[in-house]
Design a protein around this motif. Structure first.
Motif, PDB file in Angstrom:
ATOM      1  N   LEU A 128       0.821  -1.207   0.000  1.00 19.19           N
ATOM      2  CA  LEU A 128       0.000   0.000   0.000  1.00 19.19           C
ATOM      3  C   LEU A 128       0.859   1.263   0.000  1.00 19.19           C
ATOM      4  N   PHE A 129       2.102   1.145   0.488  1.00 23.73           N
ATOM      5  CA  PHE A 129       3.008   2.293   0.438  1.00 23.73           C
ATOM      6  C   PHE A 129       3.348   2.666  -1.005  1.00 23.73           C
ATOM      7  N   GLY A 130       3.185   1.711  -1.916  1.00 27.82           N
ATOM      8  CA  GLY A 130       3.476   1.987  -3.320  1.00 27.82           C
ATOM      9  C   GLY A 130       2.247   2.086  -4.184  1.00 27.82           C
ATOM     10  N   VAL A 131       1.096   2.325  -3.560  1.00 29.60           N
ATOM     11  CA  VAL A 131      -0.153   2.322  -4.317  1.00 29.60           C
ATOM     12  C   VAL A 131      -0.152   3.378  -5.414  1.00 29.60           C
ATOM     13  N   HIS A 132       0.458   4.532  -5.177  1.00 26.89           N
ATOM     14  CA  HIS A 132       0.480   5.587  -6.190  1.00 26.89           C
ATOM     15  C   HIS A 132       1.413   5.247  -7.358  1.00 26.89           C
ATOM     16  N   ASP A 133       2.410   4.408  -7.099  1.00 24.07           N
ATOM     17  CA  ASP A 133       3.301   3.973  -8.177  1.00 24.07           C
ATOM     18  C   ASP A 133       2.662   2.879  -9.027  1.00 24.07           C
ATOM     19  N   LEU A 134       1.690   2.177  -8.469  1.00 23.67           N
ATOM     20  CA  LEU A 134       1.120   1.020  -9.148  1.00 23.67           C
ATOM     21  C   LEU A 134      -0.214   1.306  -9.826  1.00 23.67           C
ATOM     22  N   TYR A 135      -1.036   2.135  -9.211  1.00 24.39           N
ATOM     23  CA  TYR A 135      -2.424   2.269  -9.657  1.00 24.39           C
ATOM     24  C   TYR A 135      -2.752   3.719  -9.996  1.00 24.39           C
ATOM     25  N   HIS A 136      -3.086   3.946 -11.252  1.00 25.73           N
ATOM     26  CA  HIS A 136      -3.429   5.290 -11.725  1.00 25.73           C
ATOM     27  C   HIS A 136      -4.661   5.832 -11.016  1.00 25.73           C
TER      28      HIS A 136
END
Length: 387
Positions: free
Chosen positions: A95-103
């Motif tokens: 979830l810490f990388g949610v902005h890197d993974l999901y537009h």
């Protein structure tokens, strides 16, 4: 028959060494290319959770169908299922990388795109996190219950415990049908938020069952070659092979059907998926995936003579585990990395998850007798010579 596995220090060192490689890849990747690193951890976690769900489905199916041939090997899918708590923890950390993974997780994307805004009541970070917790809570609760019943059967035997396991296996399969479908939507399909496929959930579930069965078969074969499961014979091997052969057909059918339906309909919202995967160096992955996961297993396992050859089945299982990596890589990475990338991040991440799976499986197998006691079909499994 009450033999319990004792894994060597070498086995433990290998598993911890592989996990250390994964941690090193994570640290190095976050410092150099965070998006690619998060994508690799998502891809590998989905891969290994899929293998776990597939092994769980295989386990439950044996009880629902009251299959006797596989009773001796029950501890192996149980051991694979023990990966779930680790998979859940890693998915929450992602979830810490949610902005890197999901537009769809970006506020400006929601504000500037009516389709993403329409999906935002479902695709938003808080609800996304809640669903992760609910999915893994359900899976872990059910697997722990099945494991508890399995160990109880060792102590008291009788049909009551077996009937309870059969009932809870039915419940588990029903739960899996819904939860893993939504999980595949959330974790993989929503990476490309404008794309959708009505066959996607069926495809990912079939792949999980297919490759999870391959993992179970491979562990059984390796243990047999190490001197365990001495009662295993060509009839058991043929049953595993028939599973893999049938599932290769189902997987190939679904893979081709998804492509054919999208190509024939020619709707831009759907064709964009394959347009990306046929450009910028991705096209070979489609054909490699088709060859490894369908064509080669289908042709190799078609003759019954080869189905009884333990080396052939072993290498087919290894090939299929490489095949699910190709499949997951092709599903996750094109939207994030744009072009194929393969380096230390990919290698280290995969090795780390392999080490974690080795640790989980080894720890579980060492905690209980390898061959379950008091199973009503155990004698049938030990004397299985029907083919």
């Amino acid at each position: 028959m009450s033999l319990t596995i004792q894994f060597s220090k070498k086995y433990k060192y290998i598993s911890f060494g592989l996990m250390a490689a994964g941690v090193a890849a994570l640290v190095a990747g976050l410092l150099t290319d965070p998006s690619r690193t998060y994508a690799n951890f998502l891809m590998n976690n989905f891969l290994f959770v899929s293998l776990t769900i597939g092994a769980l489905f295989f386990f439950c199916l044996q009880f629902i169908t009251q299959s006797g041939w596989s009773a001796m090997f029950r501890r192996v899918p149980e051991a694979v299922m023990s990966f779930l708590p680790f998979g859940g923890a890693i998915m929450l950390l992602l979830l810490f990388g949610v902005h890197d993974l999901y537009h769809w997780s970006h506020a400006d994307a929601v504000a500037g795109d009516h389709l993403i805004a329409h999906k935002s009541p479902f695709l938003n970070t808080p609800f996304f996190a809640i669903r992760i917790a609910l999915f893994f809570a359900a899976w872990i609760l059910l697997t722990q219950l099945l494991r508890k019943l399995s160990l109880r059967e060792d102590k008291i035997g009788g049909l009551q415990t077996f009937e309870s396991m059969e009932f809870w296996s039915k419940v588990t399969i029903f739960v899996l049908a819904f939860t893993f479908s939504f999980a595949s939507f959330d974790w993989v399909m929503s990476i490309e938020v404008h794309w959708f496929s009505t066959i996607f959930a069926f495809r990912t579930f079939a792949a999980a069952f297919y490759h999870g069965t391959a993992l179970v078969a491979l562990i059984v074969i390796l243990l047999h070659q190490k001197g365990y499961f001495r009662q295993m014979n060509s009839s058991h091997l043929l049953d595993f092979s028939r599973y893999l052969f049938a599932l290769s057909i189902i997987y190939g059918y679904l893979l081709f059907s998804q492509y054919l339906l999208i190509w024939y309909a020619n709707i831009p919202e759907e064709t964009v998926y394959f347009t990306k995967r046929f450009d910028n160096g991705w096209k070979p992955f489609f054909f490699i995936n088709l060859a490894i996961n369908f064509l080669i297993p289908f042709l190799v396992l078609l003759p019954q003579k080869l189905d009884r050859n333990i080396k052939v089945v072993k290498y087919v299982c290894i090939l299929l585990l490489f095949g699910i990596w190709i499949d997951c890589y092709d599903m996750v990475m094109p939207e994030i990395t744009k072009v194929p990338k393969f380096g230390l991040i990919e290698i280290g991440t995969t090795l780390g998850f392999m080490g974690l799976m080795l640790f989980a499986v080894g720890r579980s197998l060492a905690k209980a007798p390898l061959i379950p006691q008091n199973h009503p079909y155990l004698e049938e499994s030990l004397e299985h010579h029907l083919h």
